[in-house]
Design an enzyme around this catalytic site. Structure first.
Site, PDB file in Angstrom:
ATOM      1  N   LYS A 127      29.111  28.374  66.691  1.00  0.00           N
ATOM      2  CA  LYS A 127      28.490  26.956  65.946  1.00  0.00           C
ATOM      3  C   LYS A 127      29.202  25.810  66.235  1.00  0.00           C
ATOM      4  O   LYS A 127      30.438  25.795  66.103  1.00  0.00           O
ATOM      5  CB  LYS A 127      28.063  27.185  64.531  1.00  0.00           C
ATOM      6  CG  LYS A 127      27.203  28.367  64.217  1.00  0.00           C
ATOM      7  CD  LYS A 127      25.839  28.084  64.663  1.00  0.00           C
ATOM      8  CE  LYS A 127      24.867  26.987  64.050  1.00  0.00           C
ATOM      9  NZ  LYS A 127      24.999  27.299  62.690  1.00  0.00           N
ATOM     10  N   SER A 134      31.340  26.761  61.943  1.00  0.00           N
ATOM     11  CA  SER A 134      30.819  27.849  60.883  1.00  0.00           C
ATOM     12  C   SER A 134      32.162  28.781  60.460  1.00  0.00           C
ATOM     13  O   SER A 134      32.594  29.204  61.241  1.00  0.00           O
ATOM     14  CB  SER A 134      29.606  28.681  61.317  1.00  0.00           C
ATOM     15  OG  SER A 134      29.168  29.688  60.617  1.00  0.00           O
TER      16      SER A 134
END
Length: 464
Positions: free
Chosen positions: A283, A277
């Site tokens: 992420k 991300s």
């Protein structure tokens, strides 16, 4: 404007009309197939004495040179040509003179493009088959390594009964095996040569269509010239089969996306097939699986588009049919890319077998086996079903699994339970006792894997 017609016209085509009508921007993809078909046509014309031997040799040699120059990028396919057919014929005539103008004898662009598309689809089916086979080999490898990897099986997205990762992967093996079979069926059904059908009514030249079909690897010539130039059934069948492949890939992707969540943690996708991300540093996203799932609609769209284009077309050829190519080209490229990337992701994926086994244990997946245990003690199944329902309710209230219950707790609900209940509901026994054909037991799965290996060793073209 290089085009193969114009004698009966007294003024130039409007540039916008020319551009709208032209197909060179996408049918240049058919260059190799167009030249391959033209070589076979020229050889047949020479054999039938429609061309002299020298003319036939010059045409074949010129066509081979053009293909070589295109592949080496010495010759560029530009938009000054209306389509791939005019590109090939114009360049051939420049190289060998008037003999090049004789190449089109006894054929039309209608049967020519029908041939090109069939040759192209045949080539692409070979490529797609190879990628499907590689995916099946990856799945088979996972199956072989995970005969005793226990995990929950699901219905309605709820844990149902314990299976193995081998058995779960085996379901996808069957799906993609059917996909290969559909490709083989399409290849067999479409493998008749349309060349020699002319515009729609054949030709007065003494063509040897059987010979041309043989040169190009077809099973024989098509039997109706009107159908030959207007048939796009094989493209619709292909797009339908490609849509089914994408549906299977999408289902598989959906499971991987779910298994990759923090809540499941069944799999860890390799870094090479994940992205991060721009704002959240923690992420690790399953982008390949999500894109495969998303591109499924793109392939479905191609199928609906071609079906819609064909639904109102009278016999024989109509220009509407030019709209098939971009849809088919894009769908084939999309599926090939998805198969390759999905296989790469799957082959490098780490399966968290500990998480899978723990999830199966905590989800009451062995409840059916507890009921079967009572049936073997002489209790009717319907009564046994109710008793186990009470066990599950007790476990939910105490936040434990069936394996964690004491014998006293079992017998408080039914005196039929004895010490052997724990063995009866163990994950190992729940799975390994199921050995009928198609079940997840190791014995049944070993037989399936042996069959799979034999299947993967076969060459489908030799066996059809």
């Amino acid at each position: 404007m290089a085009q193969l017609w114009g004698g009966r016209f007294t003024k130039e085509t409007d540039q916008l009309v020319y551009d709208f009508n032209a197909s060179i921007g996408f049918d240049k993809k058919l260059c190799e197939q167009d030249i391959r078909g033209s070589i076979a046509h020229a050889q047949m014309l020479a054999k039938q004495k429609i061309l002299t031997e020298k003319e036939g040799e010059d045409i074949v040699s010129g066509l081979q040179e053009i293909l070589c120059d295109v592949k080496s990028k010495k010759l560029e396919i530009t938009d000054e040509y209306e389509d791939i057919h005019s590109f090939v014929e114009e360049n051939l005539t420049r190289r060998i003179g008037n003999a090049g103008k004789k190449l089109h004898t006894g054929r039309s662009r209608n049967d020519q493009v029908a041939l090109d598309m069939k040759l192209y689809v045949r080539d692409e089916i070979d490529e797609l088959d190879g990628r499907l086979k590689k995916l099946l080999e990856t799945i088979e490898n996972i199956m072989e390594k995970n005969l005793h990897t226990y995990m929950p099986g699901f219905t309605h997205l709820q844990k149902a009964q314990p299976v193995t990762l081998s058995h779960h992967m085996g379901a996808y093996f069957e799906m993609f095996k059917r996909d290969r079979g559909r490709m083989h069926d399409i290849y067999h059904r479409m493998n008749l040569c349309p060349l020699g059908s002319g515009a729609l009514a054949g030709t007065t030249y003494p063509l040897d269509r059987e010979y041309t079909a043989s040169l190009l690897g077809f099973d024989g010539p098509t039997k109706n010239s009107m159908d030959s130039v207007s048939d796009r059934d094989y493209l619709i069948e292909l797009l339908s089969a490609l849509s089914t492949i994408m549906m299977h890939l999408s289902r598989f992707s959906e499971e991987i996306i779910t298994w990759n969540t923090n809540e499941y943690q069944f799999v860890e996708i390799d870094d090479a097939y994940s992205t991060g991300s721009s704002i959240m540093p923690q992420k690790k996203n399953p982008d390949i699986a999500e894109l495969v799932r998303g591109k499924t609609g793109r392939v479905y769209g191609a199928l609906i588009s071609v079906l819609t284009t064909m639904k109102g077309i009278p016999l024989a050829y109509n220009k509407d049919m030019q709209e098939d190519k971009e849809m088919v080209f894009d769908a084939i490229d999309t599926v090939k890319n998805c198969l390759q990337l999905f296989n790469g992701m799957l082959s490098t994926m780490n399966f968290r077998t500990d998480k899978m086994a723990d999830s199966a244990k905590k989800g009451f997946t062995n409840a059916t086996d507890a009921a079967d245990y009572l049936v073997k003690k002489g209790i009717p199944f319907r009564d046994a079903h109710g008793i186990v329902g009470q066990l599950v309710l007790h476990c939910i209230e105490k936040q434990i699994s069936l394996d964690d219950m004491t014998l006293v707790e079992y017998q408080a609900i039914s005196p039929a339970f004895e010490d052997d209940i724990y063995e009866a509901i163990s994950m190992k026994n729940c799975v390994e006792r199921r050995n009928t054909i198609g079940a997840p037991g190791a014995q049944a799965m070993e037989a399936v894997i042996r069959e799979n290996k034999l299947y993967l060793r076969k060459n489908w073209k030799e066996s059809r």
